[in-house]
Design a protein around this motif. Structure first.
Motif, PDB file in Angstrom:
ATOM      1  N   MET A  61      -0.232  -6.503   2.193  1.00 16.46           N
ATOM      2  CA  MET A  61       0.920  -5.986   2.928  1.00 16.46           C
ATOM      3  C   MET A  61       0.693  -6.209   4.416  1.00 16.46           C
ATOM      4  O   MET A  61      -0.447  -6.286   4.869  1.00 16.46           O
ATOM      5  N   VAL A  62       1.789  -6.326   5.138  1.00 20.01           N
ATOM      6  CA  VAL A  62       1.722  -6.247   6.598  1.00 20.01           C
ATOM      7  C   VAL A  62       2.651  -5.114   7.018  1.00 20.01           C
ATOM      8  O   VAL A  62       3.764  -4.973   6.487  1.00 20.01           O
ATOM      9  N   LEU A  63       2.193  -4.286   7.941  1.00 24.16           N
ATOM     10  CA  LEU A  63       2.989  -3.142   8.366  1.00 24.16           C
ATOM     11  C   LEU A  63       4.162  -3.617   9.216  1.00 24.16           C
ATOM     12  O   LEU A  63       4.013  -4.495  10.077  1.00 24.16           O
ATOM     13  N   THR A  64       5.293  -3.014   8.967  1.00 18.86           N
ATOM     14  CA  THR A  64       6.488  -3.404   9.721  1.00 18.86           C
ATOM     15  C   THR A  64       6.537  -2.758  11.091  1.00 18.86           C
ATOM     16  O   THR A  64       7.559  -2.852  11.778  1.00 18.86           O
ATOM     17  N   GLY A  65       5.425  -2.127  11.494  1.00 18.46           N
ATOM     18  CA  GLY A  65       5.301  -1.713  12.880  1.00 18.46           C
ATOM     19  C   GLY A  65       5.177  -2.906  13.799  1.00 18.46           C
ATOM     20  O   GLY A  65       5.374  -2.785  15.015  1.00 18.46           O
ATOM     21  N   ALA A  66       4.891  -4.071  13.238  1.00 20.44           N
ATOM     22  CA  ALA A  66       4.849  -5.323  14.009  1.00 20.44           C
ATOM     23  C   ALA A  66       4.940  -6.454  12.999  1.00 20.44           C
ATOM     24  O   ALA A  66       3.927  -6.944  12.512  1.00 20.44           O
TER      25      ALA A  66
ATOM     26  N   ALA B 213       7.756   0.148   1.336  1.00 22.18           N
ATOM     27  CA  ALA B 213       8.967  -0.151   0.565  1.00 22.18           C
ATOM     28  C   ALA B 213       9.501  -1.536   0.906  1.00 22.18           C
ATOM     29  O   ALA B 213       9.925  -2.287   0.013  1.00 22.18           O
ATOM     30  N   MET B 214       9.502  -1.894   2.173  1.00 18.66           N
ATOM     31  CA  MET B 214       9.966  -3.222   2.561  1.00 18.66           C
ATOM     32  C   MET B 214       9.042  -4.305   2.002  1.00 18.66           C
ATOM     33  O   MET B 214       9.505  -5.359   1.546  1.00 18.66           O
ATOM     34  N   ASN B 215       7.740  -4.067   2.011  1.00 16.11           N
ATOM     35  CA  ASN B 215       6.805  -5.030   1.417  1.00 16.11           C
ATOM     36  C   ASN B 215       7.083  -5.224  -0.072  1.00 16.11           C
ATOM     37  O   ASN B 215       7.087  -6.352  -0.575  1.00 16.11           O
ATOM     38  N   PHE B 216       7.306  -4.129  -0.787  1.00 14.61           N
ATOM     39  CA  PHE B 216       7.632  -4.216  -2.204  1.00 14.61           C
ATOM     40  C   PHE B 216       8.914  -5.025  -2.412  1.00 14.61           C
ATOM     41  O   PHE B 216       9.002  -5.885  -3.293  1.00 14.61           O
ATOM     42  N   LEU B 217       9.924  -4.730  -1.613  1.00 11.06           N
ATOM     43  CA  LEU B 217      11.224  -5.372  -1.782  1.00 11.06           C
ATOM     44  C   LEU B 217      11.120  -6.876  -1.593  1.00 11.06           C
ATOM     45  O   LEU B 217      11.598  -7.668  -2.420  1.00 11.06           O
ATOM     46  N   VAL B 218      10.496  -7.304  -0.506  1.00 14.91           N
ATOM     47  CA  VAL B 218      10.405  -8.734  -0.210  1.00 14.91           C
ATOM     48  C   VAL B 218       9.567  -9.446  -1.263  1.00 14.91           C
ATOM     49  O   VAL B 218       9.928 -10.526  -1.746  1.00 14.91           O
ATOM     50  N   ALA B 219       8.437  -8.844  -1.652  1.00 20.27           N
ATOM     51  CA  ALA B 219       7.591  -9.480  -2.661  1.00 20.27           C
ATOM     52  C   ALA B 219       8.302  -9.586  -3.996  1.00 20.27           C
ATOM     53  O   ALA B 219       8.167 -10.574  -4.722  1.00 20.27           O
ATOM     54  N   ASN B 220       9.087  -8.580  -4.332  1.00 18.63           N
ATOM     55  CA  ASN B 220       9.791  -8.606  -5.619  1.00 18.63           C
ATOM     56  C   ASN B 220      10.891  -9.657  -5.630  1.00 18.63           C
ATOM     57  O   ASN B 220      11.134 -10.310  -6.634  1.00 18.63           O
ATOM     58  N   VAL B 221      11.564  -9.834  -4.503  1.00 14.73           N
ATOM     59  CA  VAL B 221      12.648 -10.816  -4.431  1.00 14.73           C
ATOM     60  C   VAL B 221      12.095 -12.239  -4.420  1.00 14.73           C
ATOM     61  O   VAL B 221      12.615 -13.129  -5.097  1.00 14.73           O
ATOM     62  N   THR B 222      11.040 -12.470  -3.658  1.00 19.02           N
ATOM     63  CA  THR B 222      10.560 -13.837  -3.453  1.00 19.02           C
ATOM     64  C   THR B 222       9.415 -14.213  -4.370  1.00 19.02           C
ATOM     65  O   THR B 222       9.194 -15.396  -4.610  1.00 19.02           O
ATOM     66  N   GLY B 223       8.662 -13.225  -4.852  1.00 23.94           N
ATOM     67  CA  GLY B 223       7.479 -13.534  -5.640  1.00 23.94           C
ATOM     68  C   GLY B 223       6.355 -14.116  -4.814  1.00 23.94           C
ATOM     69  O   GLY B 223       5.454 -14.743  -5.349  1.00 23.94           O
TER      70      GLY B 223
ATOM     71  N   LEU C 288      -3.954  -3.340   2.276  1.00 23.82           N
ATOM     72  CA  LEU C 288      -4.284  -3.801   0.924  1.00 23.82           C
ATOM     73  C   LEU C 288      -4.015  -2.692  -0.081  1.00 23.82           C
ATOM     74  O   LEU C 288      -4.178  -1.505   0.232  1.00 23.82           O
ATOM     75  N   HIS C 289      -3.593  -3.069  -1.281  1.00 26.77           N
ATOM     76  CA  HIS C 289      -3.506  -2.123  -2.389  1.00 26.77           C
ATOM     77  C   HIS C 289      -4.611  -2.463  -3.379  1.00 26.77           C
ATOM     78  O   HIS C 289      -4.880  -3.635  -3.654  1.00 26.77           O
ATOM     79  N   LEU C 290      -5.253  -1.442  -3.905  1.00 27.11           N
ATOM     80  CA  LEU C 290      -6.369  -1.620  -4.827  1.00 27.11           C
ATOM     81  C   LEU C 290      -6.140  -0.766  -6.070  1.00 27.11           C
ATOM     82  O   LEU C 290      -5.449   0.260  -6.015  1.00 27.11           O
ATOM     83  N   TRP C 291      -6.737  -1.181  -7.152  1.00 28.08           N
ATOM     84  CA  TRP C 291      -6.678  -0.370  -8.377  1.00 28.08           C
ATOM     85  C   TRP C 291      -7.902   0.531  -8.429  1.00 28.08           C
ATOM     86  O   TRP C 291      -9.040   0.062  -8.391  1.00 28.08           O
ATOM     87  N   ASP C 292      -7.675   1.816  -8.498  1.00 24.17           N
ATOM     88  CA  ASP C 292      -8.741   2.813  -8.575  1.00 24.17           C
ATOM     89  C   ASP C 292      -9.079   3.027 -10.045  1.00 24.17           C
ATOM     90  O   ASP C 292      -8.323   3.653 -10.797  1.00 24.17           O
ATOM     91  N   HIS C 293     -10.229   2.479 -10.467  1.00 19.78           N
ATOM     92  CA  HIS C 293     -10.593   2.564 -11.888  1.00 19.78           C
ATOM     93  C   HIS C 293     -10.938   3.989 -12.308  1.00 19.78           C
ATOM     94  O   HIS C 293     -10.755   4.348 -13.481  1.00 19.78           O
ATOM     95  N   GLU C 294     -11.426   4.768 -11.388  1.00 15.90           N
ATOM     96  CA  GLU C 294     -11.760   6.146 -11.745  1.00 15.90           C
ATOM     97  C   GLU C 294     -10.509   6.988 -11.915  1.00 15.90           C
ATOM     98  O   GLU C 294     -10.383   7.763 -12.869  1.00 15.90           O
ATOM     99  N   MET C 295      -9.563   6.829 -10.995  1.00 15.17           N
ATOM    100  CA  MET C 295      -8.322   7.608 -11.077  1.00 15.17           C
ATOM    101  C   MET C 295      -7.261   6.919 -11.928  1.00 15.17           C
ATOM    102  O   MET C 295      -6.233   7.509 -12.245  1.00 15.17           O
ATOM    103  N   ASN C 296      -7.520   5.654 -12.253  1.00 18.09           N
ATOM    104  CA  ASN C 296      -6.603   4.879 -13.102  1.00 18.09           C
ATOM    105  C   ASN C 296      -5.213   4.777 -12.461  1.00 18.09           C
ATOM    106  O   ASN C 296      -4.192   4.962 -13.134  1.00 18.09           O
TER     107      ASN C 296
ATOM    108  N   LEU D  15       3.362  -6.898  -5.322  1.00 17.04           N
ATOM    109  CA  LEU D  15       2.545  -7.299  -4.185  1.00 17.04           C
ATOM    110  C   LEU D  15       1.518  -8.348  -4.600  1.00 17.04           C
ATOM    111  O   LEU D  15       0.909  -8.247  -5.666  1.00 17.04           O
ATOM    112  N   LYS D  16       1.317  -9.347  -3.755  1.00 13.90           N
ATOM    113  CA  LYS D  16       0.363 -10.414  -4.002  1.00 13.90           C
ATOM    114  C   LYS D  16      -0.795 -10.298  -3.018  1.00 13.90           C
ATOM    115  O   LYS D  16      -0.584 -10.100  -1.824  1.00 13.90           O
ATOM    116  N   VAL D  17      -2.001 -10.442  -3.531  1.00 15.98           N
ATOM    117  CA  VAL D  17      -3.199 -10.360  -2.696  1.00 15.98           C
ATOM    118  C   VAL D  17      -3.588 -11.768  -2.251  1.00 15.98           C
ATOM    119  O   VAL D  17      -3.648 -12.689  -3.069  1.00 15.98           O
TER     120      VAL D  17
END
Length: 1764
Positions: A1638-1643, A1676-1686, A1616-1624, A1735-1737
């Motif tokens: 995200m799912v890891l491409t280790g599997a 990077a692969m998660n970003f790529l696929v999500a950006n292409v497909t939405g 999961l990616h989260l927004w850190d409000h303290e670190m912005n 990325l979509k949650v």
């Protein structure tokens, strides 16, 4: 007045009356009007002086009677006046609302006024609908009015401002010949205003000035007007007022001369800006004085203004109760160009004096009279004005001096009171001091004006006018020939059929579509449709460059405007929408009710019939056991016991004084705070919702009503998908007078739809477009989620698409989520719109919720609105005093909503369980009866399909649907019929199941009895006895009584026997087994017949080679054979192409049928066309040999005639059209494809086939943008015969002997002149060839070209040039284009409006240069600016285009069919790369997963890629486990260790599939995503060498999930990616949570296409960064696929531990202390590079069905699913 007219005197609509012949008649009428007016006033006075009655009721009765008497008297008197008028007295009884003109003062016509039903005699303002147009909810009514006026008037002008034509920067922009703006002398003005005397700046110029204008400017204006108006004596500067434009002057004059509601007379056609200026602030109306184009006894010339006409208009205005205060004149006239003579002007002024009217004379064009034969006389030149104190003159410099941007207007009036009052507006309409100074300097420079400016200006006007009128005459376009102004008034009536304002508007829009702006006559209040104003005061190159568009103005056989005008403008598209109008079906009103009361009564009578009947006979187990069972009202009756206990607890009984007093109208603060917390929690909003955005009302019905009132004006509309909860119609109409535009949904699944009644953005677009075309203004979209009555739950992706659609069109979205907690099937996956991370348009998104459904408390009347728009919240809150809740109820609601423990642990689990049980009971009964239904696991209802019951009724109509509904009601069961939900298909009913079981069982018995009485069963089962059900009927009795109904159902629905047998008694089983067997055998026989090779029309064969022409049947065409309509230019794929004929095709290719060859002859036996050509035979052969061909006409999607239409010159046009109409499946040309390469013929050479073809698609060579139907027709090349005759080997890219070459012959002389100039200027770099005049015998002329006396072989000479010109010839399409491409010469296209071949899919920018014709002399410099490397790429691309699409007739035919097939099956369409990338740059056979079939074939399997370094032991274990997966096709090991060799072959595990080891050159993580040639499957499993705990069942299940979602990453370890409000900033989270992004491409499974994207298309330096840091390749692969497909990833199975325990001690990248820190940095870096967070949650995962159920393992598909 001006000279004679060139306009024919035949208007399209005859005037309804002639002028009154004698002025004495008008005098008598005026006297009668005044007398009658006095009579009415006396009567009113008598009424008001009667003594008041003491009794209030009697007083009201007397008052009403008095009013009726007064109205009756007034009606009689007015009737006498009207009767006194001679028959046929003038008066426009069909006045239409004008669209404002594109004129000076910012008045641009393009805005579309809402059309409405108008009453006879209404004048301009009332007709225009100005006051009924809402622009923004943030404005006051007056502000809304002003904004509405602006938007309606300037829409087209705004489009023009954003996309102006520019000869260098934007050659495809709008050419504006509609705005009356002088652009002829801007060079002179720019030069003059740049001189030193203009640069002066003084302190006084920067301070407040006299609001009437600076004294120095007013003095200069007075001197200027004195001189140029030739006044008898000097004008007084004290009578001058300066404002910022003539529009401001006009508006201010209206303010000071008139009270609101009063009026001015204005001769029409006239400058439409008057309407805007007089209404904006002053609310003054215009009374049109309609002028006719026809020359009659009353008209000496077209559009003549006479005093008789003025008096007639004044009389009509007085009869209608309008107080006329003045007369507005324009001299010279706009748009006619008339110049009033002194005598005429004196007559008008005398008329005004006689009736005590002001006269406003606009003389803005006084210096723009360019015809020396015409003398302009200013009204100020008259020695004695009849009434100088009421004569006011306006002048400005915007027209005469080309400085409309200066915003300067001046008023001169002899009336000091008017001047003083006008001065007050200077505060609001003043001009800057610096601009005033420059204007003074300009106006006082008489020498420059008289000697330089005016002579040049008049000369240029004359030349521009001469150019345009010459073109118009050549095109036979009638026009008024005047000698003043900047425009020509042209007559296009002949192209309107019928000649109406609607058709005028369509023609205007068509001009806009082709980037040409004219002003239609409607904008000038012209009485006759078909007139347009064309401004000629444009720069010469604009007029020339627009000659095509004006060529667009027609030759009778031309290919421009005539074709646009002559198309069937009234062709109606398929109806995918419906505009509701409740008042339209209103019966005659009651004499005791108002119109509104009648509407309310009609709503109650029509919508509540069943509900009232039910309440009069409601079922009760004890008191009324034979009453009506209500299965129609959507009400939750399942959990009353739970609610009653909760609401009876002590915390609900609190009372305090504050709860009994007036609350905050938005709702008590404590309740709004609790609602915000409640919605934040259950809607799962990303951030806490704010109480200030909450409004509380008494139910969602009130919310709909309030929102409709504050968001819309009366008559506007909302889109709503239908079927929908029908009461919304009433909610939005009663107060808001808002209509609903239905977006009709279909029960049949077609195209890309995945479920019945699916809402798509395409359907929304079509409905919106349809509403707009009907003049209905749509302000918003209503969504119900979960949907009522379908129970459909919109996915987050669908919601996002709908919201994006609304944002594009600036629509509000009202989302009714009243069933959000009533989703009882977990698989439904409900998501609130408030849970979306980013709403596309939060200010226009409004969410409603209530407790009536989710908490079963519909009687409590609580509803809430949440909106981020504070203005909307405030506006709705202002209505809350009419829709408020009691304080006590608000307190109870707050207590209930905050009790999360009770809601989560008691109420919701039990409510869902009961809903599910009731749904199961009802759905099983429906299945047993064979009744189809739609249900999605949400809501309280099932959408039931009773169409098969209705098919036995006389007609399957909505009337019969209502009859069936009433029959059910007679049989004591209440349902809701589909028409009440605006379902477009009769026969659907909503059945509510959220009731107690015994009532459901009894209701079904009644329902079955209703079925029996519906008709079909009555005749077939007369022996069936169906007794009256009794109270307390048990299940067995009800089942026995239902036997007859079940039998009836089996007859009607052909239900499969085995499904019914368990519910039947034994004696019926044998019968139904036999019946089922018969039905099954029938189906088998039908299938064998269907799929056995046969053809209805395949006996004939078109092929010339297989069949002699002498043997083909001869078809004689009678002279009166039907002829198709001309090509319908409005056709698009969704309107004229029947995709349902194409059906489902596993290969995703259309099927094409070729008609048998026949010889068509005319009545005299003359053949319709020549013998079939070699090229057409090749084309048909190519189709028949392709995968597209079918010889079965019943399976065909597309039909190709065997009639050769390639060359129009060989055709007899009418007879060919008759032959087409004889084709067996012609059907107006639907789904027929015609091929034509040489359209038109001498002398016009139209750019499309002249054969009438109706809806047929045309694959044509040489389309222009005027004739090409974008997305429907296909532009194809003109085939070059030299392709087959001449061998031309490929020549590599690079510089060649000639830089630029022209090889065409028979060019226009103007082109020859330009080419000669180019060659003279650039010498030997340019070679211009022409035909050879002295060829020896035997040398074909087509194979030679000459320059002077030197001969060149053609087309070989083309290979000697870098660039080759392709010029417009007699036809736009030229075969030379094919020759040029073949030579690898870059084509330079110089043919304006030419639609290049296959431009729908081919990117011609990569292979050609397009140069506007007007830039032909600059072409050399343009080409020199292109880099050498780009030229070489273009040379290669040009050659490849020829090889792929031009070199043969076969290539042309197949490319055409592929384009059409891609339109029909867009999800399988060929990608841009496949169309445009030569094979050398394509990567293997990779296809984009976005366009894969929905479920890839399981047989293909997947390729596992294991990335490893040196963990051999765990690697072998992984290989062993993965090899057990049934769908594994190949295993690829990527050995990433360059310092160590992989194990010997004998040591590797022996597995059943090929195993390949790939050694890499460098240790990079990106190696795992390289597109290796060994990957032959679509699916790839990326797996690490230490992931040994995944079982084969888990991996196989993951693959099956991927097959259903081939464009997703489907994997096992979730992150999961989260927004850190303290670190912005973003943070990487690996802990177990409820969410995953995200799912890891280790599997993980993914499509191999993404390997290609990762390796070659990864944006920025991401790939290098990953390899340098040895981290984050999976992110990077998660970003790529999500950006292409939405789209989001899919996590499968519950496992969270994957690695072997012993592997933790081994060195690994993930054990590095900096690893996790870097992964957070990765997310932030990648988001920066991508420019967004793709990325979509999600909060779900995919698990196998039954895997956790207590069920035998052998019955589970995937039993070995690991635990956590």
């Amino acid at each position: 007045m001006s000279g004679p007219s060139d306009t024919p005197h035949t208007p399209c609509v005859q005037m309804r009356g002639q002028a009154l012949r004698y002025r004495s008649i008008h005098t008598q009428l005026m006297e009668m009007v005044l007398t009658l007016r006095q009579t009415v006033e006396d009567h009113i006075t008598r009424l008001t002086t009667r003594p008041q009655r003491q009794d209030l009721t009697l007083e009201e009765q007397w008052h009403g009677q008095a009013i009726r008497e007064q109205e009756a008297l007034l009606g009689r008197l007015l009737f006498q006046i009207v009767s006194f008028l001679p028959a046929g007295a003038p008066g426009d009884q069909s006045a239409q609302p004008p669209r404002t003109s594109m004129d000076s003062r910012g008045d641009v016509g393009g805005g579309q006024l809402v059309q409405a039903n108008r009453q006879t005699g209404q004048m301009f303002y009332q007709e225009s609908g100005f006051e009924n147009t809402v622009i923004s909810y943030d404005l006051s009514n007056r502000g809304i009015d002003i904004s509405a006026l602006y938007r309606l008037r300037f829409r087209d002008y705004d489009a023009y401002q954003g996309n102006k034509y520019h000869k260098d920067k934007n050659t495809l922009g709008y050419i504006n010949l509609g705005t009356s703006e002088n652009k002829l002398c801007t060079d002179l003005l720019a030069e003059r205003l740049s001189q030193s005397d203009m640069t002066y700046i003084d302190e006084d110029l920067l301070q407040y000035a006299d609001w009437r204008g600076q004294p120095f400017l007013r003095k200069e204006v007075a001197r200027f007007l004195t001189f140029y108006c030739k006044t008898p004596e000097p004008l007084d500067p004290e009578n001058v007022v300066i404002l910022n434009g003539c529009s401001a002057v006009c508006s201010a004059l209206a303010m000071v001369l008139c009270d609101p509601g009063e009026a001015f007379l204005v001769p029409t056609p006239s400058h439409g800006g008057f309407a805007f200026s007089t209404h904006l602030y002053a609310k003054v109306k215009l009374v049109p004085v309609h002028l006719e184009s026809q020359v009659t006894e009353a008209n000496d010339y077209p559009f003549q203004l006479t005093v008789d006409k003025l008096e007639q208009a004044l009389l009509r205005a007085k009869i209608e109760g309008k107080k006329v205060r003045g007369l507005m004149l324009i001299n010279p006239q706009n748009p006619l160009g008339d110049v009033y003579s002194q005598d005429s002007m004196m007559e008008y002024l005398e008329f005004a004096k006689k009736y005590n009217l002001h006269v406003i004379v606009d003389e803005m064009y006084m210096l723009s009279v360019f015809d020396e034969a015409i003398t302009f006389h200013s009204v100020l030149s008259m020695k004695s004005l009849p009434d100088p104190n009421k004569t006011h003159v306006i002048w400005g410099a915007s027209k005469d001096f080309c400085i409309s941007g200066f915003r300067f207007g001046a008023l001169y009036t002899h009336n000091r009171e008017v001047a003083s009052a006008m001065s007050c507006f200077g505060y609001l309409h003043s001009i800057s001091g610096i601009a005033q100074y420059k204007l003074r300097q300009l106006l006082q420079d008489r020498e420059w004006i008289d000697n330089i400016y005016l002579p040049s200006y008049h000369f240029r006007l004359q030349e521009a006018h001469k150019y345009v009128t010459h073109k118009l005459k050549a095109l036979k376009v009638p026009f008024l020939n005047r000698g003043s102004g900047l425009y020509v008034w042209i007559n296009l009536k002949q192209y309107l059929d019928p000649c109406t304002f609607d058709k005028e508007l369509l023609l205007h829009r068509r001009f806009l579509d082709h980037k040409l702006i004219l002003s239609p006559g409607k904008t000038f209040m012209c009485k006759e449709p078909g007139w347009f104003r064309l401004v000629f005061a444009a720069r010469p190159h604009l007029l020339r460059s627009d000659s095509d568009s004006i060529q667009g103005l027609p030759s009778n056989k031309g290919d421009g405007l005539e074709r646009e005008c002559s198309r069937k403008l009234d062709q109606k598209p398929l109806k995918f929408y419906g505009v509701g109008d409740p008042a339209a079906v209103l019966p005659s009103s009651s004499p005791y009710l108002s119109s509104r009361g009648s509407v309310i009564k009609w709503f109650w009578d029509s919508a509540e019939e069943g509900y009232r009947t039910y309440h009069m006979d409601e079922y009760d187990e004890d008191k009324n056991p034979s009453g009506i069972i209500n299965l129609g009202t959507s009400e939750n009756k399942l959990c009353f016991d739970l609610l009653s206990r909760r609401l009876s607890q002590s915390d609900m009984l609190h009372v305090e004084p504050a709860l009994l007093q007036y609350p905050d109208w938005r709702g008590h603060l404590f309740l709004r705070e609790e609602v915000a917390r409640f919605l934040s929690f259950y809607c799962r909003s990303p951030a806490p919702l704010k109480p200030e955005n909450v409004v509380v009302l008494n139910g969602c019905a009130s919310l709909f009503s309030a929102l409709a009132t504050v968001l819309c004006e009366a008559g506007e509309a909302f889109l709503i998908p239908a079927p929908y909860y029908g009461a919304i119609t009433q909610h939005v109409y009663l107060y808001g007078n808002v209509r609903l535009v239905c977006v009709y949904l279909d029960s049949e699944v077609t195209g890309l739809e995945t479920r019945p009644f699916q809402l798509t953005v395409e359907k929304l677009e079509m409905a919106l477009q349809g509403a707009n075309s009907e003049g209905v203004k749509v302000k918003g979209l209503i969504l119900i989620n979960p949907q009522n009555p379908l129970g459909d739950v919109y996915s987050p992706g669908e919601l996002q698409e709908y919201l994006e659609f609304a944002k594009r069109h600036e629509l509000h979205v009202m989302v009714d989520e009243v069933y959000m907690l009533s989703v009882f099937e977990e698989s439904a996956g409900y998501r609130s719109v408030l849970s979306l991370e980013r709403l596309p348009d939060p200010q226009r998104t409004h969410v409603m919720w209530a407790t009536s459904k989710d908490f079963g408390m519909s009687g409590l009347r609580f509803g809430t609105l949440y909106t981020e728009n504070r203005a909307v919240a405030t506006a709705v809150a202002s209505l809350c005093r009419y829709h408020g809740l009691s304080g006590l109820v608000q307190y109870q609601m707050a207590q209930l909503l905050r009790d999360r423990d009770w809601i989560n642990q008691v109420y919701l689990p039990e409510n869902h369980a009961r809903l599910k049980a009731a749904h199961t009971y009802v759905s099983e009964d429906l299945r047993a009866l064979g009744i189809p239904f739609v249900s999605h696991g949400a809501g309280f209802f099932i959408w039931v399909d009773l169409r098969k019951v209705m098919q036995y009724l006389p007609e399957a109509t909505f009337e019969e649907e209502v009859l069936l509904w009433r029959r059910f009601l007679e049989n004591k069961v209440l349902l809701s019929f589909g028409k009440a939900f605006e379902c477009k298909e009769p026969g659907w009913f909503r059945l509510v199941f959220s009731d107690k079981t015994h009532r459901l069982r009894l209701g079904f018995c009644f329902l079955q009895r209703g079925c029996l009485s519906s008709g079909p069963c009555r005749g077939q089962w007369r022996s069936v006895r169906y007794p009256m059900p009794r109270a307390g009927l048990d299940a067995q009795e009800c089942e026995e009584e239902a036997v007859g109904v079940i039998m009836c159902a089996s007859v009607k629905y052909s239900i499969r026997g085995p499904a019914l047998i368990p519910r039947m008694k034994t004696k019926h089983r044998a019968y139904y087994i036999t019946l089922f067997s018969i039905v099954l055998l029938g189906l088998i026989a039908t299938g064998m017949f269907q799929f056995w090779p046969h053809s209805i029309e395949s006996s004939g064969d078109w092929s010339v080679e297989k069949r002699s022409v002498r043997d083909v049947p001869v078809v004689r065409l009678p002279a009166d054979s039907p002829v198709p309509e001309r090509g319908d230019l409005s056709c698009r794929m969704h309107t004229c192409f029947d995709v349902y004929r194409c059906g489902f095709n596993p290969r995703n290719k259309i099927k094409v049928y070729i008609y048998p060859l026949k010889k068509y002859v005319g009545e005299a036996g003359v053949p319709v066309s020549s013998t079939i050509s070699r090229e057409y035979n090749e084309l048909l052969t190519a189709i028949s040999d392709s995968d597209y061909y079918t010889d079965d006409i019943t399976r065909a999607c597309l039909f190709v005639p065997s009639i050769d239409l390639l060359n129009q010159n060989s055709l007899r046009v009418k007879e060919t059209a008759q032959a087409l109409a004889q084709l067996s499946r012609w059907d107006r040309g639907t789904n027929h494809l015609l091929f034509n390469m040489l359209p038109g013929g001498p002398p016009d050479y139209n750019t499309a086939l002249d054969v009438p073809r109706d809806r047929a698609l045309l694959a044509g060579g040489g389309f222009s943008t005027w004739t090409y139907r974008q997305g429907y027709d296909v532009s194809i090349p003109v085939y070059s015969p030299l392709s087959a005759e001449v061998d031309l080997p490929e020549k590599g890219p690079g510089p060649r002997r000639y830089f630029l070459l022209s090889s065409q012959v028979a060019l226009h002389p103007e082109y020859r002149e330009d080419l000669a100039a180019l060659q003279a200027r650039h010498g030997e770099a340019v070679l211009v060839l022409d035909k050879c005049s002295n060829l020896s015998e035997g040398v074909p002329a087509a194979r030679r070209r000459c320059h002077k006396q030197q001969a060149f072989e053609y087309p070989q000479v083309l290979q000697e040039a870098t660039f080759c010109m392709v010029l417009r010839g007699a036809r736009l399409g030229q075969a030379v284009l094919s020759d040029v491409l073949r030579a690898g010469c870059v084509p330079v296209i110089i043919a304006d409006s030419y639609v290049l071949p296959f431009s729908e899919v081919l990117d011609w920018k990569r292979a050609s240069v397009v140069v506007p014709e007007e830039k032909m002399l600059d072409v050399y410099s343009i080409l020199q600016s292109i880099p050498r490397r780009q030229i070489e790429e273009m040379q290669r691309q040009a050659r490849w285009f020829w090889e792929a699409y031009f070199q043969s007739i076969e290539a042309i035919a197949l490319a055409t069919l592929q384009i059409i097939s891609d339109r029909v099956y867009p999800y399988a369409a060929i990608s841009y790369e496949d169309w445009n990338d030569p094979p050398a740059v394509k990567w293997g056979s990779v296809s984009n997963p976005l366009f894969l079939p929905l479920i890839p074939p399981q047989s293909q399997g997947f390729t596992a890629i294991v990335l490893t370094y040196d963990r051999v032991e765990s690697l072998f274990r992984v290989i062993t486990e993965v090899s057990k997966v049934p769908s594994l096709s190949k295993l690829l090991v990527v050995w990433n260790n360059q310092n160590k060799n992989p194990p010997e072959d004998s040591l590797w595990p022996k597995i059943r599939v090929p195993l390949k080891v790939v050694r890499t050159a460098e240790n990079k993580l990106s190696n795992r995503f390289f597109p290796y040639d060994e990957i032959e499957t679509e699916a790839v499993l990326a797996i690490d060498d230490d992931i040994i705990m995944l079982t084969s069942d888990e991996l196989q299940f993951g693959y099956e999930v991927w097959r259903e979602f081939p464009d997703r990453l489907v994997g096992y370890p979730g992150r999961l990616h989260l927004w850190d409000h303290e670190m912005n900033k973003w943070k990487y989270e690996s802990e177990w949570t409820n969410e995953v992004s995200m799912v890891l491409t280790g599997a993980a499974f993914y499509h191999k296409y993404f390997n290609y994207l990762y390796t070659y298309k990864m944006p920025g330096d991401i790939k290098n960064w990953v390899d340098a840091h040895m981290n984050c390749e999976d992110i990077a692969m998660n970003f790529l696929v999500a950006n292409v497909t939405g789209k989001a990833v899919i996590k499968v199975t519950p496992r969270k531990k994957f690695k072997c325990p012993e592997c933790t001690a081994i060195d690994g990248l993930s054990l590095d202390q900096t690893h996790m820190v870097e992964r957070s940095e990765c997310i932030n870096k990648f988001a920066s590079v991508f420019g967004t967070m793709p990325l979509k949650v999600v909060e779900h995962r995919a698990d196998p069905v039954l895997y956790k159920d207590d069920f035998p393992e052998k019955l589970k598909s995937f039993p070995n699913i690991g635990s956590l």
